[in-house]
Design an enzyme around this catalytic site. Structure first.
Site, PDB file in Angstrom:
ATOM      1  N   ASP A 159      -6.339  16.648 -16.341  1.00 19.69           N
ATOM      2  CA  ASP A 159      -6.666  15.244 -16.589  1.00 19.69           C
ATOM      3  C   ASP A 159      -6.309  14.963 -18.050  1.00 19.69           C
ATOM      4  O   ASP A 159      -6.951  15.471 -18.970  1.00 19.69           O
ATOM      5  CB  ASP A 159      -8.157  15.005 -16.317  1.00 19.69           C
ATOM      6  CG  ASP A 159      -8.537  13.532 -16.420  1.00 19.69           C
ATOM      7  OD1 ASP A 159      -7.948  12.828 -17.266  1.00 19.69           O
ATOM      8  OD2 ASP A 159      -9.432  13.083 -15.671  1.00 19.69           O
ATOM      9  N   LYS A 198      -7.856   3.503 -19.355  1.00 16.10           N
ATOM     10  CA  LYS A 198      -8.190   3.828 -20.741  1.00 16.10           C
ATOM     11  C   LYS A 198      -7.012   3.511 -21.659  1.00 16.10           C
ATOM     12  O   LYS A 198      -6.570   2.374 -21.718  1.00 16.10           O
ATOM     13  CB  LYS A 198      -8.650   5.286 -20.797  1.00 16.10           C
ATOM     14  CG  LYS A 198      -9.676   5.643 -19.718  1.00 16.10           C
ATOM     15  CD  LYS A 198     -10.959   4.867 -19.906  1.00 16.10           C
ATOM     16  CE  LYS A 198     -12.025   4.966 -18.851  1.00 16.10           C
ATOM     17  NZ  LYS A 198     -11.935   5.667 -17.648  1.00 16.10           N
ATOM     18  N   ARG A 213       0.843  -1.215   0.000  1.00 15.87           N
ATOM     19  CA  ARG A 213       0.000   0.000   0.000  1.00 15.87           C
ATOM     20  C   ARG A 213       0.873   1.258   0.000  1.00 15.87           C
ATOM     21  O   ARG A 213       0.467   2.311  -0.496  1.00 15.87           O
ATOM     22  CB  ARG A 213      -0.947  -0.022   1.222  1.00 15.87           C
ATOM     23  CG  ARG A 213      -1.703   1.282   1.406  1.00 15.87           C
ATOM     24  CD  ARG A 213      -2.982   1.134   2.218  1.00 15.87           C
ATOM     25  NE  ARG A 213      -2.810   0.393   3.453  1.00 15.87           N
ATOM     26  CZ  ARG A 213      -2.173   0.843   4.537  1.00 15.87           C
ATOM     27  NH1 ARG A 213      -1.618   2.042   4.535  1.00 15.87           N
ATOM     28  NH2 ARG A 213      -2.087   0.097   5.619  1.00 15.87           N
ATOM     29  N   TYR A 254     -15.553  14.381 -16.826  1.00 13.80           N
ATOM     30  CA  TYR A 254     -16.145  13.052 -16.651  1.00 13.80           C
ATOM     31  C   TYR A 254     -17.194  13.097 -15.525  1.00 13.80           C
ATOM     32  O   TYR A 254     -16.963  13.725 -14.482  1.00 13.80           O
ATOM     33  CB  TYR A 254     -15.028  12.048 -16.337  1.00 13.80           C
ATOM     34  CG  TYR A 254     -15.560  10.729 -15.855  1.00 13.80           C
ATOM     35  CD1 TYR A 254     -16.478  10.009 -16.602  1.00 13.80           C
ATOM     36  CD2 TYR A 254     -15.149  10.201 -14.632  1.00 13.80           C
ATOM     37  CE1 TYR A 254     -16.990   8.806 -16.147  1.00 13.80           C
ATOM     38  CE2 TYR A 254     -15.632   8.992 -14.174  1.00 13.80           C
ATOM     39  CZ  TYR A 254     -16.573   8.304 -14.941  1.00 13.80           C
ATOM     40  OH  TYR A 254     -17.071   7.116 -14.483  1.00 13.80           O
TER      41      TYR A 254
HETATM   42  N1  LCS Z   1     -10.925  10.971 -16.010  1.00 13.22           N
HETATM   43  C1  LCS Z   1     -11.537  10.811 -17.190  1.00 13.22           C
HETATM   44  C2  LCS Z   1     -11.293  11.804 -18.277  1.00 13.22           C
HETATM   45  C3  LCS Z   1     -12.370   9.716 -17.391  1.00 13.22           C
HETATM   46  O1  LCS Z   1     -12.953   9.594 -18.585  1.00 13.22           O
HETATM   47  C4  LCS Z   1     -12.580   8.796 -16.339  1.00 13.22           C
HETATM   48  C5  LCS Z   1     -13.465   7.615 -16.489  1.00 13.22           C
HETATM   49  C6  LCS Z   1     -11.937   9.019 -15.119  1.00 13.22           C
HETATM   50  C7  LCS Z   1     -11.102  10.101 -14.993  1.00 13.22           C
HETATM   51  C8  LCS Z   1     -12.092   8.083 -13.947  1.00 13.22           C
HETATM   52  O2  LCS Z   1     -11.292   6.993 -14.158  1.00 13.22           O
HETATM   53  P1  LCS Z   1     -11.600   5.514 -13.545  1.00 13.22           P
HETATM   54  O3  LCS Z   1     -11.808   5.708 -12.100  1.00 13.22           O
HETATM   55  O4  LCS Z   1     -12.823   5.017 -14.240  1.00 13.22           O
HETATM   56  O5  LCS Z   1     -10.361   4.769 -13.856  1.00 13.22           O
HETATM   57  N2  LCS Z   1     -14.260   7.663 -17.632  1.00 13.22           N
HETATM   58  C9  LCS Z   1     -15.191   6.810 -17.995  1.00 13.22           C
HETATM   59  C10 LCS Z   1     -16.020   6.981 -19.108  1.00 13.22           C
HETATM   60  O6  LCS Z   1     -16.056   7.979 -19.844  1.00 13.22           O
HETATM   61  N3  LCS Z   1     -16.786   5.921 -19.250  1.00 13.22           N
HETATM   62  O7  LCS Z   1     -16.593   5.015 -18.235  1.00 13.22           O
HETATM   63  C11 LCS Z   1     -15.539   5.522 -17.354  1.00 13.22           C
END
Ligand code: LCS
Length: 393
Positions: free
Chosen positions: A184, A209, A59, A112
């Site tokens: 981001d 992603k 952790r 998001y």
């Molecule tokens: N930042 C962006 C630009 C994102 O598109 C997402 C998730 C996150 C942060 C959060 O990341 P995660 O915790 O899911 O790893 N975006 C999503 C979307 O557009 N569709 O499903 C998840």
């Protein structure tokens, strides 16, 4: 960047060139251990004072996770990176590291939906107030900053409308007020955009992603200076949203082909965007690579290419859009993005359903907006699939 003597492509493949010292294995080993033995009680006590002198608990730090972080810091041009269980855990940690009760954060109004929900529903519980502004206008950013604002957060290109924000301009404003700019960088990845080089202070990724790239993990990253590490690491280790070593290993594997995948994502997305623009049933297409995109010139300046995400509005609004999404076969109806498969979804009822009706309309996330994460299939097949679906309208 002093450390970037090699091209980005070579760094993507090799990272810091350090092979496994024990075996010379070119594929990195995975250290799944949760705990690591101390050489002596003295050694254990020393590691608890400075965890960067070795490993004692995953952790807090782990060799596989560190190897992935070193690669990402190199690619983004940062000093260090920290890995989290998800993109949301990474964003939460940065916000909590920067702000506390009585503070505010200035945020892009188009981000998001999960980040939107974190800031509108969760952070206010601990006294952190979100200030939402349209960050495409630098004057609006300037006016939005309050005395208690501890940071500016932008997503560019933005999820889901592909608005592009001026990173250098926003950084200048942030610094004139003594606060950091957080970007981001999930949509473009460091292959297409490096915010730290443009003046940003902290870069965030959903590694779920394009970095992983194969839709088989959830993870998040924070990249920045040593000072950022010192502020964010206590949140990582004390809140505990750490990444699993296996996911870090999958990200290393994904990163090795980032440049090749991103090139094809960009090429396919441009072809899809051009096709959509020419279809009679399509009202509007949002893709930063199209000359008609409102921030196309800015995108050309701050990005090396325009990415794999496309949004469009079908004539006939929500019902027509629904028919398109229910008719496709090669495009898969699913959230997430940056996968090898093309994914299609409806932001207003899915990824951005956390927004109120008014906020959706104010930010251009209309009921008829469809988002596509253009994958690595043959572009013509994706286009034929979309054409068949759109022709039914
Ligand atoms: N930042 C962006 C630009 C994102 O598109 C997402 C998730 C996150 C942060 C959060 O990341 P995660 O915790 O899911 O790893 N975006 C999503 C979307 O557009 N569709 O499903 C998840």
């Amino acid at each position: 960047m002093e450390h970037r003597k090699e091209s980005l492509e070579t760094l993507i493949v090799h990272g810091d060139h350090k092979l496994d010292p024990l075996t010379g294995s070119i594929a990195p080993p995975i250290y799944p251990a949760s705990t690591f033995a101390f050489k002596s009680t003295q050694h254990g006590a020393e590691l608890f004072i400075n965890h960067r002198k070795g490993y004692y608990y995953t952790r807090v730090a782990n060799p596989t996770i560190n190897q992935m972080c070193t690669r990402m810091a190199l690619l983004e041009g940062g000093e260090t990176a920290l890995a989290f269980a998800s993109g949301m855990a990474a964003i939460h940690a940065v916000f909590i590291a920067l702000a506390g009760a009585g503070d505010s954060l200035l945020l892009s109004d188009t981000i998001y939906g999960g980040t939107y929900a974190l800031c509108s529903n969760v952070l206010p519980k601990i006294g952190i107030e979100p200030i939402w502004v349209d960050t495409t206008d630098l004057e609006t950013i300037k006016r939005g900053i309050a005395k208690n604002t501890r940071g500016i957060f932008i997503e560019t290109p933005a999820n889901p409308t592909l608005k592009v924000i001026d990173i250098a301009g926003a950084a200048e404003i942030a610094h004139s007020r003594g606060i950091p700019l957080i970007v981001d960088n999930t949509f473009p990845t460091p292959y297409l955009q490096r915010p730290l080089e443009l003046g940003a202070d902290i870069v965030i990724h959903s590694a779920t992603k394009y970095l992983g790239g194969h839709g088989d993990l959830v993870g998040g990253l924070v990249v920045g200076s040593e000072e950022v590490y010192q502020k964010v690491h206590p949140i990582l280790s004390n809140v505990g949203g750490c990444m699993s070593p296996f996911n870090a290993w999958l990200i290393i594997r994904g990163l090795k082909t980032l440049h090749i995948r991103m090139e094809r994502h960009c090429q396919n997305a441009l072809e899809v965007a051009r096709f959509l623009e020419g279809h009679r049933a399509v009202e509007t297409v949002w893709y930063p690579g199209l000359p008609g995109h409102p921030q196309h010139e800015l995108a050309k300046r701050q990005m090396d290419n325009f990415g794999g995400m496309v949004a469009f509005e079908v004539k006939g609004g929500k019902e027509a859009g629904r028919r398109v999404m229910d008719s496709v076969h090669i495009c898969t109806l699913a959230v997430s993005l940056g996968d090898v498969d093309t994914l299609i979804q409806h932001p207003a009822s899915m990824t951005h359903s956390t927004y109120s009706e008014e906020a959706l309309l104010a930010t251009g996330i209309t009921p008829g907006l469809i988002r596509i994460s253009v994958g690595l299939e043959k572009a013509n097949d994706i286009i034929d699939d979309l054409r068949d679906a759109l022709d039914k309208i």
